[in-house]
Design an enzyme around this catalytic site. Structure first.
Site, PDB file in Angstrom:
ATOM      1  N   LYS A 109     -11.751  28.184  26.526  1.00 30.13           N
ATOM      2  CA  LYS A 109     -10.573  28.727  27.218  1.00 30.13           C
ATOM      3  C   LYS A 109     -10.216  30.048  26.574  1.00 30.13           C
ATOM      4  O   LYS A 109     -10.501  30.278  25.394  1.00 30.13           O
ATOM      5  CB  LYS A 109      -9.384  27.775  27.077  1.00 30.13           C
ATOM      6  CG  LYS A 109      -8.397  27.899  28.213  1.00 30.13           C
ATOM      7  CD  LYS A 109      -8.894  27.149  29.421  1.00 30.13           C
ATOM      8  CE  LYS A 109      -7.899  27.138  30.555  1.00 30.13           C
ATOM      9  NZ  LYS A 109      -8.260  26.120  31.550  1.00 30.13           N
TER      10      LYS A 109
HETATM   11  N1  GLU Z   1      -9.162  27.077  34.893  1.00 31.74           N
HETATM   12  C1  GLU Z   1      -9.769  25.988  35.610  1.00 31.74           C
HETATM   13  C2  GLU Z   1      -9.591  24.687  34.870  1.00 31.74           C
HETATM   14  O1  GLU Z   1      -8.703  24.542  34.063  1.00 31.74           O
HETATM   15  C3  GLU Z   1     -11.211  26.274  36.020  1.00 31.74           C
HETATM   16  C4  GLU Z   1     -12.152  26.525  34.897  1.00 31.74           C
HETATM   17  C5  GLU Z   1     -13.535  26.990  35.373  1.00 31.74           C
HETATM   18  O2  GLU Z   1     -13.774  27.027  36.563  1.00 31.74           O
HETATM   19  O3  GLU Z   1     -14.335  27.314  34.503  1.00 31.74           O
HETATM   20  O4  GLU Z   1     -10.279  23.739  35.119  1.00 31.74           O
END
Ligand code: GLU
Length: 420
Positions: A109
Site C-alpha cells: 500500500k
Molecule cells: N485499493 C484497492 C483495495 O484496497 C485495490 C487495490 C488493487 O487493485 O491493487 O483493494
C-alpha cells in the site's frame, strides 16, 4: 475528570486479527512476527511547488508487506489521515486479500498525507510524478504494482505509468492498474469493487435467510465503492434507504432513487441536500438504522466497541478496508449479526486489477462480459470457501477468511524456505 479519547490505529486491529488467525492455525510466535512485520517500507519527502510559486513539503510512504506469493500489489491513498501505521495495516490486509481470492501477489500500500481536494489538478499531478519517481526503485510490473484507493483515480494512475515509463525509456503498461481504458486499463475495473461487494452481499443475505428483493440497505460512503454498490443493490431489487458521505446522510424509507442521487452528487459534490429524501442529523446516524444490510464503504474504524451495540443491521458487508474493529466484531457476532470481512467483500477491485495486469502483460484485451464473468466466478468461489470453512469450524467469517489466507501465505513461505 479526563475525557477518554479513542485512539484509532488500524495497525492494532490488523495485528489482533492476525494473532487470532495464528492462534487457530497453531503457528509459532516467530511466524506471527514474520507475518506481522512488513517486508520493506519506504518513507519519502514529496516537495510540491504550489501554483502560487511557494513550496510545500508532503510526506509519502510505500509499504510492501509480503512477497512470498509474487510481486506486491495494492492501492495508493491520498488523504490527510494517511499515517505509516495506516499504510502498514492496509498493506497487510492486501496480502490476505490476494491470498484469499488466489491472485498471485503479496500485499502493498502507498499513501501521501494530503487532501487532494484542496489542491489544483496540476498540483496533484506534480505530487504524483514526484512521489512516483521517489518510489521508483520499489515498483515495477514484477515488483510492486500500485492501483487507485481513497483520493486517487485513473488520471493519477496514468501519470504514474507515464512517469515510470519515461524514466525507463519505454512504455510499461503493467506497472500500475486502474488506468484509463484508453491506456491499457481493463474494461470493468472501475465497477469491479462495487460489483464484488454486491455479489457477496446478496449471497450473505440469502445465507441469513433474507430475500434481497424484500430487504433494505444503507451504504456509508458514496465514492468509488459505495456509489456503485448502491446502484447494483438497487438493480438487484434491494431497497437502498440511506446513503452518506462525509458531508451528510440522506434517508428515504420508500428507497432512494440511486440514479437521481448520483446526478445530484455529480452536480453538487455530495449526497447532502438531495431533495427526494430527508437528511439525517449526523452522517454516522446511518450506521444505526433498522435495516437488513449495512455496507460501510468509506474508511477504517467506523464500527468500534463504543458504537457496535447501536448497529442493528442483520448483515454488515465491508466495502471499505478495516471498518470494523475486533472488539466490535465480537459484539456483533455475539448478537448474531453477520459480518462479511473486507478481505473477502471488497476483493473485486484487486481481482480485476489482476486481470488488467494479465491483459497488459499479454498485450491482449478481453471483452467486458469476459471480465465480469471471471470476476463473479472468483467472488462466488471465495464466498463459498469462506462460508463453508466458517460453518465447519463454527467460527466467524473474518476468522475463517483470515486463517485461510494466512495459511496460504505461510505455505508458500515455508515451501520457499529461509535464505540463507
Ligand atoms: N485499493 C484497492 C483495495 O484496497 C485495490 C487495490 C488493487 O487493485 O491493487 O483493494
Amino acid at each position: 475528570m479526563t475525557a477518554v479519547v479513542e485512539v484509532k490505529n488500524p495497525l492494532l486491529d490488523a495485528h489482533t486479527q492476525l494473532s487470532r488467525a495464528v492462534e487457530v492455525l497453531g503457528y509459532s510466535a516467530g511466524m506471527y512476527d514474520m507475518l506481522a512485520t512488513p517486508r520493506r517500507e519506504l518513507t519519502v519527502s514529496v516537495p510540491l511547488r504550489r501554483d502560487d510559486g511557494t513550496v510545500e513539503l508532503l510526506v509519502g510512504h510505500r509499504v510492501q508487506h509480503n512477497l512470498s506469493r509474487g510481486p506486491s500489489k495494492g492501492g495508493l491513498r491520498y488523504s490527510h489521515d494517511v499515517t505509516l501505521d495506516e499504510v502498514r495495516a492496509l498493506a497487510m490486509w492486501m496480502t490476505w486479500k490476494c491470498a484469499l481470492v488466489d491472485v498471485p501477489y503479496g500485499g502493498a500500500k502507498g499513501g501521501v498525507r494530503f487532501d487532494p481536494r484542496q489542491y489544483s489538478r496540476s498540483e496533484v499531478e506534480r505530487v504524483t510524478r514526484r512521489y512516483t519517481s521517489e518510489i521508483m526503485p520499489m515498483i515495477g510490473p514484477s515488483q510492486d504494482i500500485p492501483a487507485p484507493d481513497i483520493g486517487t483515480d485513473e488520471d493519477i494512475m496514468a501519470w504514474m505509468m507515464d512517469t515510470y515509463s519515461v524514466n525507463r525509456g519505454h512504455t510499461v503498461l503493467g506497472v500500475v492498474t486502474g488506468k484509463p481504458v484508453a491506456l491499457g486499463g481493463s474494461l470493468g475495473r472501475a465497477s469491479a469493487t462495487s460489483r464484488g461487494v454486491v455479489y457477496v452481499a446478496l449471497a450473505a443475505m440469502r445465507h441469513q435467510g433474507l430475500e434481497p428483493a424484500a430487504s433494505t440497505a444503507a451504504v456509508q460512503g458514496f465514492g468509488k465503492v459505495g456509489r456503485g454498490a448502491a446502484r447494483f443493490l438497487e438493480e438487484a431489487g434491494v431497497k437502498v434507504v440511506a446513503a452518506s458521505d462525509q458531508y451528510g446522510a440522506v434517508h428515504a424509507s420508500q428507497g432512494l432513487n440511486i440514479r437521481a442521487l448520483e446526478s445530484h452528487v455529480d452536480a453538487t459534490g455530495s449526497v447532502a441536500g438531495f431533495t427526494e429524501s430527508e437528511a439525517l442529523d449526523e452522517p454516522d446516524d446511518l450506521l444505526y438504522l433498522e435495516i437488513d444490510l449495512l455496507i460501510p464503504a468509506a474508511v477504517e474504524g467506523v464500527i468500534t466497541e463504543s458504537n457496535a451495540r447501536r448497529v442493528r443491521a442483520a448483515v454488515v458487508v465491508e466495502g471499505a478496508n478495516g471498518p470494523t474493529s475486533p472488539g466490535a466484531d465480537d459484539i456483533l457476532t455475539a448478537r448474531g449479526q453477520l459480518v462479511v470481512p473486507d478481505i473477502l467483500a471488497n476483493a473485486g477491485g484487486v481481482i480485476v486489477s489482476y486481470f488488467e495486469w494479465v491483459q497488459a502483460n499479454q498485450a491482449y484485451w478481453w471483452a467486458e462480459a469476459e471480465v465480469e464473468k471471471r470476476l463473479e466466478e472468483r467472488m462466488v468461489r471465495a464466498w463459498e470457501r469462506v462460508r463453508d470453512h466458517a460453518v465447519l469450524h463454527d467460527i466467524p467469517l473474518r476468522l475463517a477468511a483470515t486463517s485461510l489466507a494466512v495459511e496460504t501465505v505461510t505455505t508458500a513461505h515455508l515451501a520457499r524456505g529461509l535464505y540463507p
